[in-house]
Design an enzyme around this catalytic site. Structure first.
Site, PDB file in Angstrom:
ATOM      1  N   LYS A 110       0.836  -1.213   0.000  1.00  0.00           N
ATOM      2  CA  LYS A 110       0.000   0.000   0.000  1.00  0.00           C
ATOM      3  C   LYS A 110       0.871   1.264   0.000  1.00  0.00           C
ATOM      4  O   LYS A 110       0.648   2.186  -0.776  1.00  0.00           O
ATOM      5  CB  LYS A 110      -0.919   0.028   1.233  1.00  0.00           C
ATOM      6  CG  LYS A 110      -1.871  -1.137   1.338  1.00  0.00           C
ATOM      7  CD  LYS A 110      -2.794  -1.000   2.530  1.00  0.00           C
ATOM      8  CE  LYS A 110      -2.105  -1.093   3.876  1.00  0.00           C
ATOM      9  NZ  LYS A 110      -1.499  -2.407   4.176  1.00  0.00           N
ATOM     10  N   ARG A 136     -10.524   0.257   7.760  1.00  0.00           N
ATOM     11  CA  ARG A 136     -10.235  -1.177   7.677  1.00  0.00           C
ATOM     12  C   ARG A 136     -11.185  -2.018   8.504  1.00  0.00           C
ATOM     13  O   ARG A 136     -10.924  -3.207   8.724  1.00  0.00           O
ATOM     14  CB  ARG A 136      -8.777  -1.487   7.945  1.00  0.00           C
ATOM     15  CG  ARG A 136      -8.248  -1.277   9.293  1.00  0.00           C
ATOM     16  CD  ARG A 136      -6.817  -1.828   9.371  1.00  0.00           C
ATOM     17  NE  ARG A 136      -5.848  -0.832   8.967  1.00  0.00           N
ATOM     18  CZ  ARG A 136      -4.565  -1.081   8.756  1.00  0.00           C
ATOM     19  NH1 ARG A 136      -4.102  -2.291   8.870  1.00  0.00           N
ATOM     20  NH2 ARG A 136      -3.746  -0.120   8.426  1.00  0.00           N
ATOM     21  N   ARG A 174      12.026  -5.117   5.386  1.00  0.00           N
ATOM     22  CA  ARG A 174      11.586  -3.714   5.338  1.00  0.00           C
ATOM     23  C   ARG A 174      12.329  -2.876   6.376  1.00  0.00           C
ATOM     24  O   ARG A 174      12.451  -3.258   7.538  1.00  0.00           O
ATOM     25  CB  ARG A 174      10.082  -3.613   5.603  1.00  0.00           C
ATOM     26  CG  ARG A 174       9.647  -2.152   5.742  1.00  0.00           C
ATOM     27  CD  ARG A 174       8.180  -1.927   5.604  1.00  0.00           C
ATOM     28  NE  ARG A 174       7.390  -2.679   6.565  1.00  0.00           N
ATOM     29  CZ  ARG A 174       6.063  -2.693   6.543  1.00  0.00           C
ATOM     30  NH1 ARG A 174       5.410  -2.020   5.618  1.00  0.00           N
ATOM     31  NH2 ARG A 174       5.403  -3.401   7.431  1.00  0.00           N
ATOM     32  N   ARG A 197      10.130  -1.704  12.030  1.00  0.00           N
ATOM     33  CA  ARG A 197       8.947  -1.495  12.850  1.00  0.00           C
ATOM     34  C   ARG A 197       8.796  -2.637  13.849  1.00  0.00           C
ATOM     35  O   ARG A 197       8.999  -3.798  13.501  1.00  0.00           O
ATOM     36  CB  ARG A 197       7.692  -1.418  11.954  1.00  0.00           C
ATOM     37  CG  ARG A 197       7.544  -0.086  11.277  1.00  0.00           C
ATOM     38  CD  ARG A 197       6.484  -0.039  10.209  1.00  0.00           C
ATOM     39  NE  ARG A 197       5.247  -0.748  10.472  1.00  0.00           N
ATOM     40  CZ  ARG A 197       4.227  -0.779   9.624  1.00  0.00           C
ATOM     41  NH1 ARG A 197       4.313  -0.123   8.471  1.00  0.00           N
ATOM     42  NH2 ARG A 197       3.136  -1.445   9.908  1.00  0.00           N
ATOM     43  N   ARG A 208      -1.222  -9.683  12.495  1.00  0.00           N
ATOM     44  CA  ARG A 208      -1.775  -8.657  11.603  1.00  0.00           C
ATOM     45  C   ARG A 208      -2.443  -9.304  10.387  1.00  0.00           C
ATOM     46  O   ARG A 208      -3.482  -8.840   9.916  1.00  0.00           O
ATOM     47  CB  ARG A 208      -0.663  -7.693  11.159  1.00  0.00           C
ATOM     48  CG  ARG A 208      -0.265  -6.725  12.265  1.00  0.00           C
ATOM     49  CD  ARG A 208       1.136  -6.181  12.047  1.00  0.00           C
ATOM     50  NE  ARG A 208       1.264  -5.376  10.868  1.00  0.00           N
ATOM     51  CZ  ARG A 208       2.416  -5.159  10.228  1.00  0.00           C
ATOM     52  NH1 ARG A 208       3.544  -5.716  10.658  1.00  0.00           N
ATOM     53  NH2 ARG A 208       2.441  -4.392   9.166  1.00  0.00           N
TER      54      ARG A 208
HETATM   55  P1  G5P Z   1      -0.225   0.227   8.799  1.00  0.00           P
HETATM   56  O1  G5P Z   1       0.975   1.076   8.949  1.00  0.00           O
HETATM   57  O2  G5P Z   1      -1.308   0.650   7.898  1.00  0.00           O
HETATM   58  P2  G5P Z   1      -0.278  -2.348   7.553  1.00  0.00           P
HETATM   59  O3  G5P Z   1       0.010  -3.537   8.374  1.00  0.00           O
HETATM   60  O4  G5P Z   1      -1.645  -2.212   7.043  1.00  0.00           O
HETATM   61  O5  G5P Z   1       0.299  -1.215   8.444  1.00  0.00           O
HETATM   62  P3  G5P Z   1       2.084  -1.978   6.109  1.00  0.00           P
HETATM   63  O6  G5P Z   1       2.816  -2.931   6.998  1.00  0.00           O
HETATM   64  O7  G5P Z   1       2.384  -0.520   6.233  1.00  0.00           O
HETATM   65  O8  G5P Z   1       0.557  -2.224   6.233  1.00  0.00           O
HETATM   66  P4  G5P Z   1       2.094  -1.805   3.220  1.00  0.00           P
HETATM   67  O9  G5P Z   1       2.085  -0.321   3.317  1.00  0.00           O
HETATM   68  O10 G5P Z   1       0.938  -2.468   2.574  1.00  0.00           O
HETATM   69  O11 G5P Z   1       2.361  -2.491   4.616  1.00  0.00           O
HETATM   70  O12 G5P Z   1       3.396  -2.308   2.465  1.00  0.00           O
HETATM   71  P5  G5P Z   1       4.745  -1.529   2.023  1.00  0.00           P
HETATM   72  O13 G5P Z   1       5.387  -0.900   3.196  1.00  0.00           O
HETATM   73  O14 G5P Z   1       4.477  -0.689   0.820  1.00  0.00           O
HETATM   74  O15 G5P Z   1       5.602  -2.793   1.525  1.00  0.00           O
HETATM   75  C1  G5P Z   1       6.073  -3.743   2.454  1.00  0.00           C
HETATM   76  C2  G5P Z   1       7.554  -4.048   2.156  1.00  0.00           C
HETATM   77  O16 G5P Z   1       7.618  -4.765   0.923  1.00  0.00           O
HETATM   78  C3  G5P Z   1       8.452  -2.810   1.991  1.00  0.00           C
HETATM   79  O17 G5P Z   1       9.746  -3.104   2.478  1.00  0.00           O
HETATM   80  C4  G5P Z   1       8.509  -2.615   0.458  1.00  0.00           C
HETATM   81  O18 G5P Z   1       9.693  -1.961   0.051  1.00  0.00           O
HETATM   82  C5  G5P Z   1       8.490  -4.085   0.014  1.00  0.00           C
HETATM   83  N1  G5P Z   1       7.930  -4.315  -1.316  1.00  0.00           N
HETATM   84  C6  G5P Z   1       6.920  -3.691  -1.953  1.00  0.00           C
HETATM   85  N2  G5P Z   1       6.689  -4.243  -3.159  1.00  0.00           N
HETATM   86  C7  G5P Z   1       7.584  -5.268  -3.282  1.00  0.00           C
HETATM   87  C8  G5P Z   1       7.851  -6.224  -4.315  1.00  0.00           C
HETATM   88  O19 G5P Z   1       7.232  -6.248  -5.380  1.00  0.00           O
HETATM   89  N3  G5P Z   1       8.849  -7.133  -4.060  1.00  0.00           N
HETATM   90  C9  G5P Z   1       9.566  -7.123  -2.893  1.00  0.00           C
HETATM   91  N4  G5P Z   1      10.534  -8.036  -2.727  1.00  0.00           N
HETATM   92  N5  G5P Z   1       9.345  -6.228  -1.909  1.00  0.00           N
HETATM   93  C10 G5P Z   1       8.375  -5.325  -2.102  1.00  0.00           C
HETATM   94  O20 G5P Z   1      -0.886  -0.041  10.226  1.00  0.00           O
HETATM   95  C11 G5P Z   1      -0.075  -0.395  11.320  1.00  0.00           C
HETATM   96  C12 G5P Z   1      -0.947  -0.621  12.531  1.00  0.00           C
HETATM   97  O21 G5P Z   1      -1.622   0.583  12.878  1.00  0.00           O
HETATM   98  C13 G5P Z   1      -2.932   0.302  13.355  1.00  0.00           C
HETATM   99  C14 G5P Z   1      -3.035  -1.216  13.471  1.00  0.00           C
HETATM  100  O22 G5P Z   1      -2.566  -1.588  14.743  1.00  0.00           O
HETATM  101  C15 G5P Z   1      -2.063  -1.664  12.381  1.00  0.00           C
HETATM  102  O23 G5P Z   1      -1.594  -2.990  12.586  1.00  0.00           O
HETATM  103  N6  G5P Z   1      -3.903   0.844  12.406  1.00  0.00           N
HETATM  104  C16 G5P Z   1      -5.241   0.780  12.553  1.00  0.00           C
HETATM  105  N7  G5P Z   1      -6.012   0.217  13.521  1.00  0.00           N
HETATM  106  C17 G5P Z   1      -7.355   0.288  13.339  1.00  0.00           C
HETATM  107  N8  G5P Z   1      -7.930   0.889  12.269  1.00  0.00           N
HETATM  108  C18 G5P Z   1      -7.196   1.457  11.285  1.00  0.00           C
HETATM  109  N9  G5P Z   1      -7.788   2.042  10.221  1.00  0.00           N
HETATM  110  C19 G5P Z   1      -5.779   1.420  11.415  1.00  0.00           C
HETATM  111  N10 G5P Z   1      -4.771   1.865  10.631  1.00  0.00           N
HETATM  112  C20 G5P Z   1      -3.643   1.506  11.246  1.00  0.00           C
HETATM  113 MG    MG Z   2       2.104   1.019   4.962  1.00  0.00          MG
END
Ligand code: G5P
Ligand code: MG
Length: 216
Positions: free
Chosen positions: A19, A93, A127, A160, A171
């Site tokens: 994302k 979410r 990451r 993180r 998660r």
């Molecule tokens: P967050 O911060 O929203 P998540 O768990 O939803 O956290 P996260 O972890 O931020 O999502 P992302 O943004 O979907 O993941 O992914 P990203 O960071 O872009 O990519 C992940 C990794 O993969 C990176 O290192 C990137 O470089 C790599 N990557 C990307 N594409 C590729 C690829 O093609 N190949 C490879 N090899 N690597 C790749 O929420 C955190 C917490 O906040 C709370 C909750 O506690 C949640 O757990 N929260 C909420 N609680 C309730 N309601 C809500 N609305 C909430 N929002 C947040």
């Molecule tokens: Mg994110």
């Protein structure tokens, strides 16, 4: 985007589905303001605000922060963006959050990413992030120019706490339990766009083409 109709979008998907990575590309190509609920919570934690102190225990163990806290936090931020087109990342979410947002601001498009969980588990351990800005790196996929150092500020990158394997498992379970009703809500409204794959570089051209057709 002066003079254009305002465009309001959401990107959703499991933890680590890309994302944040795809949001950076959308911001760069389409100029939307990016509001990531996770980045916002992490900045509240860094500033030790009341919301941050309450949220930290949920985040560290991979649980969801309560709906009321999230709705109040995001509503306040969206008021500041009233004159802008924006992209929400990670909120809503739960179905409750989606309904609360819909009452104040219906969405034009919802991008939903489907990435296999095993792919996510493999990539998330590599990451590294720059917490103050939310910039995301991956030692294999998009490494910083200098190891463990933010390209823009030169500050140290960190991992993180919720990227520890137990928290990642939790998660993913939470996502599996809560995302279905949100996806259904947006499908019924006719704004859902789903993208499946294992590589961001293959998913991104499809997302880009869809947005080019929608944003005028
Ligand atoms: P967050 O911060 O929203 P998540 O768990 O939803 O956290 P996260 O972890 O931020 O999502 P992302 O943004 O979907 O993941 O992914 P990203 O960071 O872009 O990519 C992940 C990794 O993969 C990176 O290192 C990137 O470089 C790599 N990557 C990307 N594409 C590729 C690829 O093609 N190949 C490879 N090899 N690597 C790749 O929420 C955190 C917490 O906040 C709370 C909750 O506690 C949640 O757990 N929260 C909420 N609680 C309730 N309601 C809500 N609305 C909430 N929002 C947040
Ligand atoms: Mg994110």
């Amino acid at each position: 985007m002066a003079g254009r109709r305002l465009f309001r979008a959401l990107i959703m998907g499991a933890p680590g589905s890309g994302k944040g990575t795809i949001s950076e590309r959308i911001v760069s190509d389409f100029g939307l303001k990016h509001l990531s609920s996770g980045d916002l919570l992490r900045s509240q934690i860094l500033q030790k605000t009341d919301v941050g102190l309450q949220a930290q225990k949920y985040i560290d163990e991979g649980a969801l922060v309560p709906d009321e806290t999230m709705v109040a936090l995001i509503s306040a931020e969206l008021k500041k963006l009233a004159e802008h087109s924006w992209l929400l990342d990670g909120f809503p979410r739960t179905r409750h959050q989606a309904e609360a947002l819909h009452k104040v601001q219906p969405l034009d498009t919802v991008i939903s990413l489907n990435v296999p969980f095993q792919v996510i588990i493999d990539r998330i351990k590599d990451r590294w992030v720059h917490l103050p800005s939310g910039r995301i790196y991956n030692t294999l996929f998009n490494p910083p120019k200098n190891p463990f150092t933010d390209d823009v500020t030169g500050e140290r990158l960190v991992q993180r706490a919720d990227d520890a394997p137990d928290a990642v498992r939790k998660r993913l379970e939470v996502y599996q339990a809560s995302a279905g009703p949100v996806i259904e809500f947006y499908r019924e409204l006719g704004v859902l766009e789903e993208f499946s794959g294992s590589e961001t570089n293959k998913i991104w051209p499809h997302v880009r083409r869809m947005l080019q057709q929608r944003i005028q």
